[in-house]
Design a protein around this motif. Structure first.
Motif, PDB file in Angstrom:
ATOM      1  N   ALA A  94      25.197  -4.463  35.435  1.00  0.00           N
ATOM      2  CA  ALA A  94      24.377  -5.517  36.039  1.00  0.00           C
ATOM      3  C   ALA A  94      22.932  -5.059  36.224  1.00  0.00           C
ATOM      4  O   ALA A  94      22.637  -3.874  36.360  1.00  0.00           O
ATOM      5  N   GLY A  95      22.040  -6.044  36.252  1.00  0.00           N
ATOM      6  CA  GLY A  95      20.640  -5.780  36.543  1.00  0.00           C
ATOM      7  C   GLY A  95      20.287  -6.225  37.949  1.00  0.00           C
ATOM      8  O   GLY A  95      20.983  -7.052  38.545  1.00  0.00           O
ATOM      9  N   CYS A  96      19.216  -5.667  38.493  1.00  0.00           N
ATOM     10  CA  CYS A  96      18.795  -5.996  39.847  1.00  0.00           C
ATOM     11  C   CYS A  96      17.291  -6.204  39.874  1.00  0.00           C
ATOM     12  O   CYS A  96      16.541  -5.369  39.348  1.00  0.00           O
ATOM     13  N   ASP A  97      16.849  -7.321  40.461  1.00  0.00           N
ATOM     14  CA  ASP A  97      15.413  -7.573  40.575  1.00  0.00           C
ATOM     15  C   ASP A  97      14.838  -7.009  41.873  1.00  0.00           C
ATOM     16  O   ASP A  97      13.671  -7.242  42.196  1.00  0.00           O
ATOM     17  N   LYS A  98      15.675  -6.290  42.647  1.00  0.00           N
ATOM     18  CA  LYS A  98      15.263  -5.551  43.847  1.00  0.00           C
ATOM     19  C   LYS A  98      14.819  -6.453  44.997  1.00  0.00           C
ATOM     20  O   LYS A  98      14.176  -5.995  45.949  1.00  0.00           O
ATOM     21  N   THR A  99      15.151  -7.726  44.950  1.00  0.00           N
ATOM     22  CA  THR A  99      14.806  -8.623  46.051  1.00  0.00           C
ATOM     23  C   THR A  99      15.898  -8.588  47.115  1.00  0.00           C
ATOM     24  O   THR A  99      17.043  -8.185  46.865  1.00  0.00           O
ATOM     25  N   LEU A 100      15.537  -9.045  48.304  1.00  0.00           N
ATOM     26  CA  LEU A 100      16.501  -9.104  49.402  1.00  0.00           C
ATOM     27  C   LEU A 100      17.641 -10.058  49.079  1.00  0.00           C
ATOM     28  O   LEU A 100      18.805  -9.786  49.397  1.00  0.00           O
ATOM     29  N   ALA A 101      17.339 -11.175  48.408  1.00  0.00           N
ATOM     30  CA  ALA A 101      18.367 -12.155  48.082  1.00  0.00           C
ATOM     31  C   ALA A 101      19.412 -11.573  47.135  1.00  0.00           C
ATOM     32  O   ALA A 101      20.615 -11.784  47.322  1.00  0.00           O
ATOM     33  N   SER A 102      18.973 -10.839  46.119  1.00  0.00           N
ATOM     34  CA  SER A 102      19.918 -10.232  45.188  1.00  0.00           C
ATOM     35  C   SER A 102      20.789  -9.194  45.888  1.00  0.00           C
ATOM     36  O   SER A 102      21.999  -9.106  45.650  1.00  0.00           O
ATOM     37  N   CYS A 103      20.170  -8.420  46.761  1.00  0.00           N
ATOM     38  CA  CYS A 103      20.909  -7.388  47.482  1.00  0.00           C
ATOM     39  C   CYS A 103      21.980  -8.025  48.371  1.00  0.00           C
ATOM     40  O   CYS A 103      23.091  -7.495  48.491  1.00  0.00           O
ATOM     41  N   ARG A 104      21.656  -9.160  48.927  1.00  0.00           N
ATOM     42  CA  ARG A 104      22.589  -9.793  49.861  1.00  0.00           C
ATOM     43  C   ARG A 104      23.678 -10.596  49.157  1.00  0.00           C
ATOM     44  O   ARG A 104      24.867 -10.457  49.458  1.00  0.00           O
ATOM     45  N   TYR A 105      23.278 -11.438  48.197  1.00  0.00           N
ATOM     46  CA  TYR A 105      24.228 -12.386  47.617  1.00  0.00           C
ATOM     47  C   TYR A 105      24.866 -11.875  46.322  1.00  0.00           C
ATOM     48  O   TYR A 105      26.023 -12.198  46.043  1.00  0.00           O
ATOM     49  N   LYS A 106      24.134 -11.110  45.526  1.00  0.00           N
ATOM     50  CA  LYS A 106      24.672 -10.642  44.248  1.00  0.00           C
ATOM     51  C   LYS A 106      25.514  -9.389  44.408  1.00  0.00           C
ATOM     52  O   LYS A 106      26.571  -9.258  43.788  1.00  0.00           O
ATOM     53  N   PHE A 107      25.045  -8.454  45.272  1.00  0.00           N
ATOM     54  CA  PHE A 107      25.722  -7.166  45.391  1.00  0.00           C
ATOM     55  C   PHE A 107      26.385  -6.947  46.752  1.00  0.00           C
ATOM     56  O   PHE A 107      27.041  -5.925  46.943  1.00  0.00           O
ATOM     57  N   ASN A 108      26.185  -7.875  47.700  1.00  0.00           N
ATOM     58  CA  ASN A 108      26.755  -7.722  49.046  1.00  0.00           C
ATOM     59  C   ASN A 108      26.418  -6.341  49.607  1.00  0.00           C
ATOM     60  O   ASN A 108      27.281  -5.630  50.126  1.00  0.00           O
ATOM     61  N   ASN A 109      25.142  -5.990  49.511  1.00  0.00           N
ATOM     62  CA  ASN A 109      24.714  -4.632  49.853  1.00  0.00           C
ATOM     63  C   ASN A 109      23.489  -4.654  50.763  1.00  0.00           C
ATOM     64  O   ASN A 109      22.613  -3.787  50.688  1.00  0.00           O
ATOM     65  N   LEU A 110      23.410  -5.640  51.625  1.00  0.00           N
ATOM     66  CA  LEU A 110      22.228  -5.826  52.452  1.00  0.00           C
ATOM     67  C   LEU A 110      21.922  -4.623  53.336  1.00  0.00           C
ATOM     68  O   LEU A 110      20.759  -4.280  53.558  1.00  0.00           O
ATOM     69  N   ALA A 111      22.963  -3.940  53.828  1.00  0.00           N
ATOM     70  CA  ALA A 111      22.742  -2.811  54.737  1.00  0.00           C
ATOM     71  C   ALA A 111      21.998  -1.670  54.072  1.00  0.00           C
ATOM     72  O   ALA A 111      21.368  -0.849  54.749  1.00  0.00           O
ATOM     73  N   ASN A 112      22.028  -1.617  52.734  1.00  0.00           N
ATOM     74  CA  ASN A 112      21.369  -0.523  52.020  1.00  0.00           C
ATOM     75  C   ASN A 112      20.081  -0.965  51.323  1.00  0.00           C
ATOM     76  O   ASN A 112      19.546  -0.225  50.495  1.00  0.00           O
ATOM     77  N   HIS A 113      19.604  -2.155  51.647  1.00  0.00           N
ATOM     78  CA  HIS A 113      18.346  -2.622  51.058  1.00  0.00           C
ATOM     79  C   HIS A 113      17.195  -1.733  51.525  1.00  0.00           C
ATOM     80  O   HIS A 113      17.025  -1.497  52.728  1.00  0.00           O
ATOM     81  N   ARG A 114      16.400  -1.243  50.577  1.00  0.00           N
ATOM     82  CA  ARG A 114      15.330  -0.288  50.885  1.00  0.00           C
ATOM     83  C   ARG A 114      13.942  -0.907  50.798  1.00  0.00           C
ATOM     84  O   ARG A 114      12.954  -0.195  50.645  1.00  0.00           O
TER      85      ARG A 114
END
Length: 298
Positions: free
Chosen positions: A248-268
């Motif tokens: 998968a690719g990631c655009d490094k936005t907060l929305a992708s971190c939260r909804y695409k990867f369910n990884n909001l706690a590790n958003h940098r």
């Protein structure tokens, strides 16, 4: 300070010199290759340095302090050691290079002159030129935390913590007909929405580009098939039946971190940092008070 044995010092001080240069290249995957400008193979330190390899080096620059030294090494492309396909697919990018001065009549007499890293590689029809970067070049790279809106971690690294091997974020695929070196159609083992793999990585498991890893510029769903567009062309055009793995690719936005990867706690990232408009603004009773928001409320 370089340590030179007494025997080698005597050879260097003599009137007849039997010297040559050897290059030991260590790829990032651990593969080691040796090359020499001598007319016969030389073996020492457990490595055989191939003769007649076409290797030659320009003058190296070095300076006191933390300035970055540089230089180049030139070599011929050979089918059994260095191929144009390997260079095009980045197999040798970032490889470590040890430059040795060796007494070819007594190879145990040697001294390490320099250690460098391969940088930019330029290719021609039958040869290549590789930039050599000194260890000081690593000081030019950004380190530490960056205060920016987008996430500063790389998808899947120790700071991100997303497991890219999970079925949700990676799968295998097969190329179908009508392929080129930068764009092709394929079938995936699982169904994903358009753009899910944009910005991700694709690694070939078979075919002429087997082992090559490339970055995906665009991913789109076309009926039962999907299309991929790569940022850089491959050494060989892809062919029907080639197998690959895609992540998968990631655009490094907060929305992708939260909804695409369910990884909001590790958003940098710092998505609520004030922009230029806020910095140059002035008090206004009609505007709401800027409080920075909450990272977990968006």
């Amino acid at each position: 300070m370089r340590q030179i044995s007494s025997d080698f010092a005597a050879t260097l001080a003599g009137t007849i010199a039997t010297l040559c240069h050897c290059w030991r290249l260590t790829r990032r995957d651990g593969v080691v290759r040796g090359f020499s400008d001598h007319d016969c193979d030389i073996s020492f330190s457990g490595v055989t340095f191939a003769a007649a390899s076409g290797f030659d080096a320009s003058d190296r620059e070095a300076a006191l302090g933390l300035s970055t030294g540089g230089g180049e090494v030139n070599g011929a492309l050979s089918s059994d050691v260095l191929t144009e396909d390997d260079l095009a697919n980045g197999v040798w990018d970032g490889a470590s290079v040890e430059i040795w001065l060796v007494n070819w009549s007594a190879p145990d007499q040697s001294v390490l002159l320099d250690v460098a890293t391969i940088g930019q590689v330029r290719r021609s029809e039958f040869a290549f030129t590789a930039e050599l970067r000194s260890a000081a070049s690593f000081l030019d790279q950004e380190t530490g935390l960056l205060f920016q809106r987008l996430c500063s971690a790389d998808l899947g690294d120790a700071r991100c913590k997303v497991a890219l091997t999970a079925p949700n974020f990676a799968c295998d695929g097969t190329i179908v007909a009508g392929a080129t070196s930068v764009a092709f159609s394929a079938t995936l083992d699982r169904a994903y929405a358009s753009g899910f793999f944009s910005g991700g990585k694709l690694t070939f498991m078979s075919g002429g580009n087997s082992g090559a890893m490339c970055e995906i510029k665009d991913h789109a769903v076309l009926g039962v098939n999907v299309s991929f567009l790569l940022w850089t062309p491959l050494a060989y055009p892809t062919a029907a039946g080639d197998r690959f793995t895609v992540t998968a690719g990631c655009d490094k936005t907060l929305a992708s971190c939260r909804y695409k990867f369910n990884n909001l706690a590790n958003h940098r990232g710092f998505p609520h940092m004030p922009g230029n408009d806020m910095i140059i603004s002035y008090p206004n009773s009609n505007d709401p008070i800027f409080d920075g928001g909450s990272l977990f409320s968006s």
